[in-house]
Design a protein around this motif. Structure first.
Motif, PDB file in Angstrom:
ATOM      1  N   SER A 110       0.822  -1.192   0.144  1.00 42.62           N
ATOM      2  CA  SER A 110       0.048   0.030   0.205  1.00 42.62           C
ATOM      3  C   SER A 110       0.737   1.405   0.050  1.00 42.62           C
ATOM      4  O   SER A 110       2.070   1.221   0.376  1.00 42.62           O
ATOM      5  CB  SER A 110      -0.768   0.045   1.373  1.00 42.62           C
ATOM      6  N   GLU A 111       0.387   2.322  -0.161  1.00 42.22           N
ATOM      7  CA  GLU A 111       1.078   3.676  -0.421  1.00 42.22           C
ATOM      8  C   GLU A 111       1.149   4.255   0.868  1.00 42.22           C
ATOM      9  O   GLU A 111       0.159   4.092   1.929  1.00 42.22           O
ATOM     10  CB  GLU A 111       0.447   4.778  -1.213  1.00 42.22           C
ATOM     11  N   GLY A 112       2.520   4.583   1.260  1.00 43.57           N
ATOM     12  CA  GLY A 112       2.764   5.181   2.475  1.00 43.57           C
ATOM     13  C   GLY A 112       3.866   6.163   2.594  1.00 43.57           C
ATOM     14  O   GLY A 112       4.568   6.194   1.497  1.00 43.57           O
ATOM     15  N   ASP A 113       4.107   6.854   3.471  1.00 39.08           N
ATOM     16  CA  ASP A 113       4.913   8.218   3.648  1.00 39.08           C
ATOM     17  C   ASP A 113       6.304   7.112   4.309  1.00 39.08           C
ATOM     18  O   ASP A 113       6.275   6.870   5.700  1.00 39.08           O
ATOM     19  CB  ASP A 113       4.727   9.083   4.433  1.00 39.08           C
ATOM     20  N   MET A 114       7.283   7.321   3.511  1.00 43.93           N
ATOM     21  CA  MET A 114       8.415   6.350   3.960  1.00 43.93           C
ATOM     22  C   MET A 114       9.082   7.098   5.191  1.00 43.93           C
ATOM     23  O   MET A 114       9.865   6.448   6.224  1.00 43.93           O
ATOM     24  CB  MET A 114       9.494   6.121   2.855  1.00 43.93           C
ATOM     25  N   VAL A 115       9.198   8.391   5.095  1.00 47.79           N
ATOM     26  CA  VAL A 115       9.864   9.369   6.131  1.00 47.79           C
ATOM     27  C   VAL A 115       9.218   9.183   7.466  1.00 47.79           C
ATOM     28  O   VAL A 115      10.059   8.772   8.601  1.00 47.79           O
ATOM     29  CB  VAL A 115       9.956  10.449   5.596  1.00 47.79           C
ATOM     30  N   SER A 116       7.888   9.219   7.669  1.00 44.53           N
ATOM     31  CA  SER A 116       7.169   8.919   8.720  1.00 44.53           C
ATOM     32  C   SER A 116       7.528   7.763   9.529  1.00 44.53           C
ATOM     33  O   SER A 116       7.623   7.373  10.617  1.00 44.53           O
ATOM     34  CB  SER A 116       5.969   9.642   8.800  1.00 44.53           C
ATOM     35  N   PHE A 117       7.232   6.841   8.325  1.00 46.17           N
ATOM     36  CA  PHE A 117       7.273   5.205   8.903  1.00 46.17           C
ATOM     37  C   PHE A 117       8.557   5.013   9.474  1.00 46.17           C
ATOM     38  O   PHE A 117       8.616   4.295  10.343  1.00 46.17           O
ATOM     39  CB  PHE A 117       7.194   4.309   7.451  1.00 46.17           C
ATOM     40  N   LEU A 118       9.771   5.642   8.646  1.00 51.53           N
ATOM     41  CA  LEU A 118      11.158   5.225   9.351  1.00 51.53           C
ATOM     42  C   LEU A 118      11.493   6.008  10.541  1.00 51.53           C
ATOM     43  O   LEU A 118      12.068   5.589  11.407  1.00 51.53           O
ATOM     44  CB  LEU A 118      12.210   5.380   8.313  1.00 51.53           C
ATOM     45  N   LYS A 119      10.686   7.224  11.017  1.00 49.86           N
ATOM     46  CA  LYS A 119      10.738   7.944  11.989  1.00 49.86           C
ATOM     47  C   LYS A 119      10.413   7.127  13.299  1.00 49.86           C
ATOM     48  O   LYS A 119      10.799   7.077  14.298  1.00 49.86           O
ATOM     49  CB  LYS A 119      10.168   9.131  11.687  1.00 49.86           C
ATOM     50  N   LEU A 120       9.150   6.332  12.907  1.00 49.55           N
ATOM     51  CA  LEU A 120       8.633   5.548  13.875  1.00 49.55           C
ATOM     52  C   LEU A 120       9.628   4.392  14.534  1.00 49.55           C
ATOM     53  O   LEU A 120       9.785   4.081  15.332  1.00 49.55           O
ATOM     54  CB  LEU A 120       7.267   4.997  13.300  1.00 49.55           C
TER      55      LEU A 120
END
Length: 211
Positions: free
Chosen positions: A140-150
């Protein structure tokens, strides 16, 4: 001239047994039998050879499968240990009154790693799907930056406790891509876990995203 009316005897010499028609018939049958037997022997030998090769291939595949299973359980064990370490570290500090941070932040981290443990347990429960080869990517589409920040936040307490310089860098504030969040989370947790495992106290770990 002894006599004008001679007497004659007709003599027929029969061939020896090995040159009679029935002997040649036996020779032909024997020759055909030898050819057929030889052909059958080669067929049986090739079948046996193919069977042995197949059994050897199946044995090698079973050995590879056992090796993959062992590697899978080793990976799962390693991944289970990482969130447990991240949970136990700050909890022990709080228990010993040596914690110097925001308790709410730590509790959030504990909850995230607890959810991480739950996901790993669910993976073990879905192991039959792995054996059957029915695991599919859920993209699915997602924001890689916010995901990796988590993902980055999971290890902040470990960096503080070991005095490791822990830096997050990105050349874009938002990067939208299609990826499997669950599988990519497994990858990042494993990579960051190994980074902390092989970085000495006072070292540096940088998570950098380049678009």
């Amino acid at each position: 001239v002894w006599n004008e009316q001679e007497a004659s005897i007709r003599i027929r010499v029969l061939p020896p047994p090995w040159r009679t028609w029935w002997a040649y018939t036996l020779y032909s049958i024997a020759f055909i039998g030898i050819i057929f037997g030889s052909f059958r022997f080669f067929i049986i030998r090739e079948r046996l050879k193919s069977k042995l090769e197949l059994e050897h291939l199946e044995l090698r595949k079973m050995q590879e499968l056992d090796k993959m299973k062992s590697q899978f359980f080793a990976n799962i064990s390693h991944e289970l240990r990482t969130p447990l370490t991240l949970i136990l570290g700050p909890v022990k500090q709080m228990f010993k009154d040596t914690f110097r941070g925001d308790p709410k932040t730590i509790l959030g981290m504990v909850i995230r790693n607890g959810n991480r443990l739950m996901n790993l347990i669910n993976q073990l429960l879905d192991y039959s799907k792995l054996e059957a080869g029915s695991v599919k990517l859920q993209v699915s589409e997602g924001d890689m930056v916010s995901f990796l920040k988590l993902m980055f936040a999971h290890f902040e307490s470990s960096a503080q406790s070991r005095d490791i310089k822990y830096v997050f860098q990105s050349d874009a504030s938002r990067i939208l891509i299609f990826f499997d969040k669950k599988q990519f989370e497994n990858i990042m947790i494993n990579l960051l876990g190994n980074a902390f495992k092989f970085t000495d106290e006072g070292g540096e770990i940088i998570l950098r995203i380049n678009k």
